[in-house]
Write a protein that holds these residues in place. Structure first.
Motif, PDB file in Angstrom:
ATOM      1  N   SER A 151      35.408  37.263  47.724  1.00  0.00           N
ATOM      2  CA  SER A 151      35.106  37.942  46.453  1.00  0.00           C
ATOM      3  C   SER A 151      34.301  37.028  45.538  1.00  0.00           C
ATOM      4  O   SER A 151      33.365  37.459  44.867  1.00  0.00           O
ATOM      5  CB  SER A 151      36.388  38.327  45.722  1.00  0.00           C
ATOM      6  OG  SER A 151      36.752  39.612  46.058  1.00  0.00           O
ATOM      7  N   SER A 187      30.286  37.473  44.147  1.00  0.00           N
ATOM      8  CA  SER A 187      29.929  37.676  42.738  1.00  0.00           C
ATOM      9  C   SER A 187      28.689  36.843  42.377  1.00  0.00           C
ATOM     10  O   SER A 187      28.230  36.875  41.232  1.00  0.00           O
ATOM     11  CB  SER A 187      31.104  37.339  41.816  1.00  0.00           C
ATOM     12  OG  SER A 187      31.371  35.969  41.912  1.00  0.00           O
ATOM     13  N   ARG A 219      30.755  48.023  48.311  1.00  0.00           N
ATOM     14  CA  ARG A 219      31.241  48.207  46.942  1.00  0.00           C
ATOM     15  C   ARG A 219      30.158  48.764  46.023  1.00  0.00           C
ATOM     16  O   ARG A 219      30.458  49.370  45.006  1.00  0.00           O
ATOM     17  CB  ARG A 219      31.743  46.881  46.347  1.00  0.00           C
ATOM     18  CG  ARG A 219      32.826  46.172  47.135  1.00  0.00           C
ATOM     19  CD  ARG A 219      34.103  46.956  47.173  1.00  0.00           C
ATOM     20  NE  ARG A 219      35.197  46.190  47.777  1.00  0.00           N
ATOM     21  CZ  ARG A 219      35.324  45.954  49.080  1.00  0.00           C
ATOM     22  NH1 ARG A 219      34.440  46.428  49.932  1.00  0.00           N
ATOM     23  NH2 ARG A 219      36.346  45.255  49.539  1.00  0.00           N
ATOM     24  N   ASP A 220      28.893  48.500  46.388  1.00  0.00           N
ATOM     25  CA  ASP A 220      27.799  48.912  45.489  1.00  0.00           C
ATOM     26  C   ASP A 220      26.733  49.695  46.242  1.00  0.00           C
ATOM     27  O   ASP A 220      25.581  49.736  45.824  1.00  0.00           O
ATOM     28  CB  ASP A 220      27.163  47.681  44.832  1.00  0.00           C
ATOM     29  CG  ASP A 220      26.580  46.705  45.845  1.00  0.00           C
ATOM     30  OD1 ASP A 220      26.907  46.808  47.049  1.00  0.00           O
ATOM     31  OD2 ASP A 220      25.778  45.852  45.445  1.00  0.00           O
ATOM     32  N   ASP A 269      36.487  42.330  42.311  1.00  0.00           N
ATOM     33  CA  ASP A 269      35.421  43.266  42.717  1.00  0.00           C
ATOM     34  C   ASP A 269      35.012  44.190  41.564  1.00  0.00           C
ATOM     35  O   ASP A 269      33.877  44.641  41.498  1.00  0.00           O
ATOM     36  CB  ASP A 269      35.863  44.109  43.922  1.00  0.00           C
ATOM     37  CG  ASP A 269      35.901  43.299  45.212  1.00  0.00           C
ATOM     38  OD1 ASP A 269      35.288  42.212  45.257  1.00  0.00           O
ATOM     39  OD2 ASP A 269      36.554  43.741  46.183  1.00  0.00           O
ATOM     40  N   ARG A 270      35.975  44.473  40.668  1.00  0.00           N
ATOM     41  CA  ARG A 270      35.660  45.403  39.562  1.00  0.00           C
ATOM     42  C   ARG A 270      35.016  44.690  38.382  1.00  0.00           C
ATOM     43  O   ARG A 270      34.541  45.336  37.455  1.00  0.00           O
ATOM     44  CB  ARG A 270      36.937  46.113  39.095  1.00  0.00           C
ATOM     45  CG  ARG A 270      37.468  47.037  40.161  1.00  0.00           C
ATOM     46  CD  ARG A 270      38.497  48.031  39.646  1.00  0.00           C
ATOM     47  NE  ARG A 270      38.703  49.046  40.648  1.00  0.00           N
ATOM     48  CZ  ARG A 270      39.800  49.160  41.403  1.00  0.00           C
ATOM     49  NH1 ARG A 270      40.807  48.331  41.239  1.00  0.00           N
ATOM     50  NH2 ARG A 270      39.885  50.108  42.311  1.00  0.00           N
ATOM     51  N   ASN A 271      35.035  43.354  38.413  1.00  0.00           N
ATOM     52  CA  ASN A 271      34.527  42.610  37.255  1.00  0.00           C
ATOM     53  C   ASN A 271      33.345  41.721  37.586  1.00  0.00           C
ATOM     54  O   ASN A 271      33.139  40.702  36.946  1.00  0.00           O
ATOM     55  CB  ASN A 271      35.667  41.769  36.663  1.00  0.00           C
ATOM     56  CG  ASN A 271      36.666  42.666  35.976  1.00  0.00           C
ATOM     57  OD1 ASN A 271      36.372  43.267  34.943  1.00  0.00           O
ATOM     58  ND2 ASN A 271      37.829  42.821  36.577  1.00  0.00           N
ATOM     59  N   LYS A 272      32.591  42.095  38.603  1.00  0.00           N
ATOM     60  CA  LYS A 272      31.424  41.285  38.963  1.00  0.00           C
ATOM     61  C   LYS A 272      30.297  41.539  37.979  1.00  0.00           C
ATOM     62  O   LYS A 272      30.156  42.650  37.462  1.00  0.00           O
ATOM     63  CB  LYS A 272      30.939  41.688  40.348  1.00  0.00           C
ATOM     64  CG  LYS A 272      31.828  41.141  41.412  1.00  0.00           C
ATOM     65  CD  LYS A 272      31.335  41.473  42.781  1.00  0.00           C
ATOM     66  CE  LYS A 272      32.333  40.925  43.755  1.00  0.00           C
ATOM     67  NZ  LYS A 272      32.572  41.835  44.851  1.00  0.00           N
ATOM     68  N   GLU A 287      27.229  41.856  38.641  1.00  0.00           N
ATOM     69  CA  GLU A 287      26.325  42.859  39.250  1.00  0.00           C
ATOM     70  C   GLU A 287      27.020  43.435  40.463  1.00  0.00           C
ATOM     71  O   GLU A 287      27.701  42.703  41.185  1.00  0.00           O
ATOM     72  CB  GLU A 287      25.032  42.182  39.725  1.00  0.00           C
ATOM     73  CG  GLU A 287      23.816  42.645  38.980  1.00  0.00           C
ATOM     74  CD  GLU A 287      22.525  42.051  39.524  1.00  0.00           C
ATOM     75  OE1 GLU A 287      22.229  42.223  40.710  1.00  0.00           O
ATOM     76  OE2 GLU A 287      21.823  41.415  38.726  1.00  0.00           O
ATOM     77  N   SER A 342      29.445  45.625  40.685  1.00  0.00           N
ATOM     78  CA  SER A 342      30.901  45.749  40.614  1.00  0.00           C
ATOM     79  C   SER A 342      31.342  47.114  41.171  1.00  0.00           C
ATOM     80  O   SER A 342      30.575  48.078  41.165  1.00  0.00           O
ATOM     81  CB  SER A 342      31.373  45.601  39.172  1.00  0.00           C
ATOM     82  OG  SER A 342      30.819  46.638  38.412  1.00  0.00           O
ATOM     83  N   LYS A 367      32.761  50.546  41.225  1.00  0.00           N
ATOM     84  CA  LYS A 367      33.067  51.631  40.276  1.00  0.00           C
ATOM     85  C   LYS A 367      32.747  52.981  40.910  1.00  0.00           C
ATOM     86  O   LYS A 367      31.990  53.044  41.888  1.00  0.00           O
ATOM     87  CB  LYS A 367      32.334  51.451  38.952  1.00  0.00           C
ATOM     88  CG  LYS A 367      30.845  51.243  39.058  1.00  0.00           C
ATOM     89  CD  LYS A 367      30.290  51.094  37.646  1.00  0.00           C
ATOM     90  CE  LYS A 367      28.919  50.474  37.634  1.00  0.00           C
ATOM     91  NZ  LYS A 367      28.790  49.125  37.252  1.00  0.00           N
TER      92      LYS A 367
END
Ligand code: DC
Length: 218
Positions: free
Chosen positions: A98, A102, A128-129, A179-182, A184, A186, A188
């Protein structure tokens, strides 16, 4: 055609994406190539560990990423020509990946590689993106989710970790948080995706839902 699937660790993305690539045939007999983007971040994490580089050292990690030849062929990842697929799911990699993912310049390298692989091919990409940053215009976009408990139980059941169920649950929660607070890419739920909670669904039930939508769009 591009099918993009995002979701947290243990939500069933890889199982479903692999099944779709294996079973699903498009109208004129075309088949999908499956790309698991997490494996690319895992392979670069392994490269850092092998070169004794701490993944928190952003500049050194970028140097490592530039120094290796990273390829994705036949559903597995090659580092400098060697298949490292079987080495990517240990606890050490789980702990560090993780952080590495990031790293924004590293993300740009991985994304460029994935986009190049998707040129002139029908692909199923997961990560994730994929639905947000890499393929926001994909013909079919999905977000697979599941409760923290069921995701931990699935990972525990895969038998690839030496951690207890509770330790896996904590490690998943920590990975979700990162993973939710990267900065770029992140994790969602993007607008316009089909959201499916897989906690109480069988693999086949999830497969059938995605298959129906992909057939409609493709
Ligand atoms: O899907 P996975 O658990 O193998 O992914 C490994 C890590 O890489 C995970 O912490 C999230 C990260 N990742 C990412 O940031 N972006 C992606 N497209 C795929 C994975």
């Amino acid at each position: 055609m591009v099918v993009a699937i995002d979701g947290p660790a243990g939500s069933g993305k890889s199982t479903i994406a692999e099944l779709l690539a294996r079973r699903l045939e498009l109208k004129d007999g075309r088949r999908f190539v499956y790309i698991n983007s997490g494996k690319l971040y895992r392979a670069l994490t392994l490269a850092c560990q092998r070169q004794g580089v701490d993944v928190s050292d952003n500049e050194a990690a970028v140097d490592v990423a530039r120094s290796v030849r990273l390829e994705y062929r036949d559903s597995t990842v090659f580092l400098d020509g060697v298949d490292v697929g079987p080495l990517l799911h240990g606890d050490e990699i789980d702990r560090a990946v993780s952080r590495l993912s990031s790293n924004v310049p590293v993300r740009h390298m991985v994304n460029a590689l994935i986009k190049e692989m998707a040129l002139r091919r029908d692909v199923i990409v997961e990560g994730r993106d994929m639905t947000t940053v890499v393929f926001p215009d994909a013909e079919a976009r999905f977000y697979l989710d599941a409760s923290e408990d069921s995701r931990a139980r699935r990972r525990f059941g895969q038998g690839m970790s030496s951690l207890s169920l509770e330790e896996i649950r904590r490690s998943i929660a920590e990975r979700d948080r990162m993973d939710r607070n990267k900065p770029e890419g992140s994790l969602k739920v993007a607008g316009g995706v089909t959201y499916i909670d897989t906690s109480y669904l069988t693999v086949n039930e999830v497969y059938e839902r995605l298959e129906k939508i992909i057939r409609l769009k493709g």
